[in-house]
Design a protein around this motif. Structure first.
Motif, short mmCIF file in Angstrom:
data_model
loop_
_atom_site.label_atom_id
_atom_site.label_comp_id
_atom_site.label_asym_id
_atom_site.label_seq_id
_atom_site.Cartn_x
_atom_site.Cartn_y
_atom_site.Cartn_z
N THR A 44 0.82 -1.21 0.00
CA THR A 44 0.00 0.00 0.00
C THR A 44 0.86 1.26 0.00
OG1 THR A 44 -0.14 0.16 2.40
CG2 THR A 44 -1.82 -1.18 1.29
N TYR A 45 0.22 2.35 -0.32
CA TYR A 45 0.87 3.67 -0.34
C TYR A 45 1.43 4.01 1.04
CZ TYR A 45 1.35 8.65 -1.45
OH TYR A 45 1.83 9.91 -1.65
N ALA A 46 0.71 3.66 2.09
CA ALA A 46 1.16 3.95 3.46
C ALA A 46 2.46 3.21 3.79
CB ALA A 46 0.08 3.58 4.47
N GLU A 47 2.74 2.12 3.10
CA GLU A 47 3.95 1.34 3.35
C GLU A 47 5.16 1.84 2.55
OE1 GLU A 47 2.81 -2.66 2.41
OE2 GLU A 47 1.37 -2.76 4.05
N LEU A 48 4.95 2.79 1.63
CA LEU A 48 6.07 3.29 0.84
C LEU A 48 7.08 3.94 1.78
CD1 LEU A 48 7.19 3.86 -2.06
CD2 LEU A 48 6.09 6.11 -1.86
N PRO A 49 8.32 3.46 1.80
CA PRO A 49 9.31 4.05 2.70
C PRO A 49 9.50 5.54 2.41
CG PRO A 49 10.11 1.97 1.79
CD PRO A 49 8.86 2.33 1.04
N ASN B 151 -5.59 1.15 -3.27
CA ASN B 151 -5.03 0.61 -2.05
C ASN B 151 -5.92 -0.54 -1.60
OD1 ASN B 151 -2.65 1.81 -1.35
ND2 ASN B 151 -3.47 3.09 0.26
N VAL B 152 -5.46 -1.75 -1.81
CA VAL B 152 -6.12 -2.99 -1.43
C VAL B 152 -7.38 -3.22 -2.28
CG1 VAL B 152 -7.06 -4.43 0.42
CG2 VAL B 152 -5.16 -2.88 0.91
N VAL B 153 -8.43 -2.39 -2.09
CA VAL B 153 -9.66 -2.56 -2.87
C VAL B 153 -9.37 -2.19 -4.32
CG1 VAL B 153 -12.04 -1.76 -3.17
CG2 VAL B 153 -11.11 -2.09 -0.87
N SER B 154 -9.73 -3.06 -5.24
CA SER B 154 -9.50 -2.90 -6.68
C SER B 154 -8.01 -2.96 -7.05
CB SER B 154 -10.11 -1.60 -7.21
OG SER B 154 -11.51 -1.63 -7.09
#
Length: 141
Positions: free
Chosen positions: A50-55, A88-91
């Motif tokens: 996900t985008y939130a996991e992008l370092p 993000n996750v969905v689709s």
């Protein structure tokens, strides 16, 4: 351990792709099922879903590269503009962060699926929603 997703395979050179850019941290390649010719995907070489996991140390390069890629796709395809999107996750058809750069032309027939719209019933409902998001933001590190 599960098998690597197809984007990890492309990053590793174990799956074919029509690459347009490769750095130590990012790879861009043509989408195998494009909406229009020139539809390009940008992925980090490190596996994140996900985008939130992008370092954070990749964030600047991600933004700079996606902006350059947008301009390059539009120029190469003679597009009037583009659609930039991430699921993000969905689709998310592949569980690996990827940004779509899709060239657009006026009258191209694409009907984007952001609908039906669901407006707030009252200003109070909108305010309650804004307050909830603001509260959640304040609780994040």
């Amino acid at each position: 351990m599960s098998a690597p997703d197809v984007f990890c395979q492309i990053v590793a050179g174990d799956a074919p792709a029509f690459e347009v850019l490769r750095t130590d941290t990012l790879v861009a390649f043509l989408d195998a099922r494009p909406l229009f010719a020139g539809h390009t995907l940008l992925v980090p070489t490190v596996h994140v879903r996900t985008y939130a996991e992008l370092p954070l140390e990749l964030a600047r390069e991600w933004v700079d590269t996606s902006q350059r890629l947008e301009r390059a796709v539009e120029a190469a395809m003679g597009a009037d503009g583009s659609m930039i999107l991430m699921n993000n996750v969905v689709s998310q058809s592949v569980p690996h962060l990827h940004l779509h750069v899709i060239p657009r032309k006026k009258g191209d027939g694409l009907r984007f699926w952001l609908g039906p719209r669901r407006p707030y019933k009252t200003d109070a409902e909108a305010q309650q929603t804004a307050d909830g998001i603001r509260r959640a933001l304040s609780e994040l590190p």
